[in-house]
Scaffold this motif. Sequence first.
Motif, mmCIF file in Angstrom:
data_model
loop_
_atom_site.group_PDB
_atom_site.id
_atom_site.type_symbol
_atom_site.label_atom_id
_atom_site.label_comp_id
_atom_site.label_asym_id
_atom_site.label_seq_id
_atom_site.Cartn_x
_atom_site.Cartn_y
_atom_site.Cartn_z
ATOM 1 N N GLU A 283 0.820 -1.322 0.158
ATOM 2 C CA GLU A 283 -0.198 0.227 -0.308
ATOM 3 C C GLU A 283 0.947 0.882 0.173
ATOM 4 N N ASP A 284 -0.022 1.883 -0.695
ATOM 5 C CA ASP A 284 0.905 4.049 -0.869
ATOM 6 C C ASP A 284 -0.029 4.974 -0.279
ATOM 7 N N PRO A 285 0.022 4.910 0.844
ATOM 8 C CA PRO A 285 -1.301 5.937 1.506
ATOM 9 C C PRO A 285 -1.095 6.922 0.658
ATOM 10 N N TYR A 286 0.370 7.858 0.906
ATOM 11 C CA TYR A 286 0.901 8.923 1.175
ATOM 12 C C TYR A 286 1.450 9.171 -0.380
ATOM 13 N N GLY A 287 2.179 8.526 -1.301
ATOM 14 C CA GLY A 287 3.109 9.025 -1.810
ATOM 15 C C GLY A 287 1.866 9.084 -3.008
ATOM 16 N N GLU A 312 0.900 17.384 0.179
ATOM 17 C CA GLU A 312 -0.139 17.895 -0.165
ATOM 18 C C GLU A 312 -0.779 17.135 0.549
ATOM 19 N N ASN A 313 -1.083 15.327 -0.001
ATOM 20 C CA ASN A 313 -1.836 14.212 0.862
ATOM 21 C C ASN A 313 -1.113 14.227 2.463
ATOM 22 N N THR A 314 -0.061 14.862 2.924
ATOM 23 C CA THR A 314 0.250 14.881 4.109
ATOM 24 C C THR A 314 -0.610 15.885 4.918
ATOM 25 N N SER A 352 5.179 10.002 7.233
ATOM 26 C CA SER A 352 4.971 9.224 7.782
ATOM 27 C C SER A 352 4.880 8.447 9.142
ATOM 28 N N ASN A 353 5.955 8.759 9.489
ATOM 29 C CA ASN A 353 6.162 8.507 10.715
ATOM 30 C C ASN A 353 5.623 8.996 11.557
ATOM 31 N N ALA A 354 5.682 11.203 10.931
ATOM 32 C CA ALA A 354 4.673 12.419 12.183
ATOM 33 C C ALA A 354 3.735 12.364 11.908
#
Length: 476
Positions: A283-287, A312-314, A352-354
């Motif tokens: 899965e690639d939920p952020y990129g 923008e996704n973040t 993603s960690n943040a």
Amino acid sequence: MRGESRVRHGLRVLREDLWTARPDPLPPSVWLRWLPHGIVWLVALVVLLGAAGHLWSGARLAFGYAFLVALGQAGAMALALWRPILAWWLSMAATVLGAVALHGLLLAGDLHGFTWPWTTSGIIAHLFVLLLLALRVRTRVAVEALALTALVTYVLQGVWGAADYQSTGVLALALFAVVVVLGTALRGRREARAELVQQTTLTAEERARRTLLEERSRIARELHDVVAHHMSVISIQAQVAPHLTPDPSPELKENLHGIRQNALEALGELRRVLGVLRSENPEDPYGLGESGTRAAPDAPQPTLDRLGALVENTRAAGLTVTVDIEDSRRERRPYPPAVELSAYRIVQEALSNALRHAPGSTVRVEVTHVPDGLFLSVVNSRPQRPVQPSPGAGHGLLGMRERATMLGGHVTAARTLHGGFAVTAFLPHDGIAPATSPPRLPVVYTDPPDTPVVHVEPPGAAPAPGSPSPTGEDTP
């Protein structure tokens, strides 16, 4: 015949369990260290003096005979610290020897109401021996020792018998059974705890190994995509090159044709390998898409140009993200695809960690282009909301370090002075470590709206005293 074979088998098992003198030292206690050993030695000394005096003055046995029995009982206790089975035999032998010596005096009427067949000191010594034995041998062996103790007691008191004595057989066997059960339970608890610790260690090692292999597999998939792209370009250029020459020679056409064929064969091999590596897409939920979707197998690999979409996704996920891009290069050369891909993935993992570990925080992303390569810095402030438990494996920094090391760079991670977390990375321009160390670059550990705290260190250098210390994997 079947009954005889079972009897022979039982005797063989009994001989293997109890007819041995193998060493089995009692390990020191975790909390008390050598205190249990000292207690056993102290009680053994008391048993030696008490048994010798009781048999000599109370039963009027010869001093040498009484001391021999007492020495056997006390020596069995001390020996049980190293060889419990041999100590059990010694304790039984001392008990039988003392019972035989007292038997004649009881029948002759020289003793009245004396404890028999177990004396008080004999019971105490055998209790310690059985306890130390049950703590270190299998349950079956401890039960066998208890059963043989009961059998010897029955033979002495029930079959052989004496006169005018105080019976101690039933009391002794009851105490022996309690001690064996207690020792077996303590041994089982200790083994269960040791097995749990071992299993926990193996699980953690296996999780780390699996996470590392998964990240390396992912890197391999992406690098294969990059190589496949270049092989396709080589094939097309080799096909077009003869048409760009006014009068190409047959040798040139043949060489270009060979280059094209080799490129196509290599491309076919790469596609077959990719078919295996891409059996299941992560899965690639952020990129590359919306949260919870899966990346398409043939989607282009992200580059630095897609950092804006990633940010923008973040932001849409609830973080305040600012981006600062600086370029101090005199000549702007394009980065190799592997460098751009690794830079994108490092920033993606840091964001993603943040998201997972610092909800509601403010994140600052810095991208600095220098002649030697590319500096990345992702710093988040302290979390503003309670941190929920993360379902991940907890080894996200492994992938960052793998990518940077593969290209001759490095990644550092540290807590900030204000409770946040900072990830910095350096990637050489061509994916090759520079011959000289890159220049010092200030890394600003901020925690808005507080005053920034500047910590200057060369990339890859150990943190200076008083600087934020490295933290565990994937923990902002």
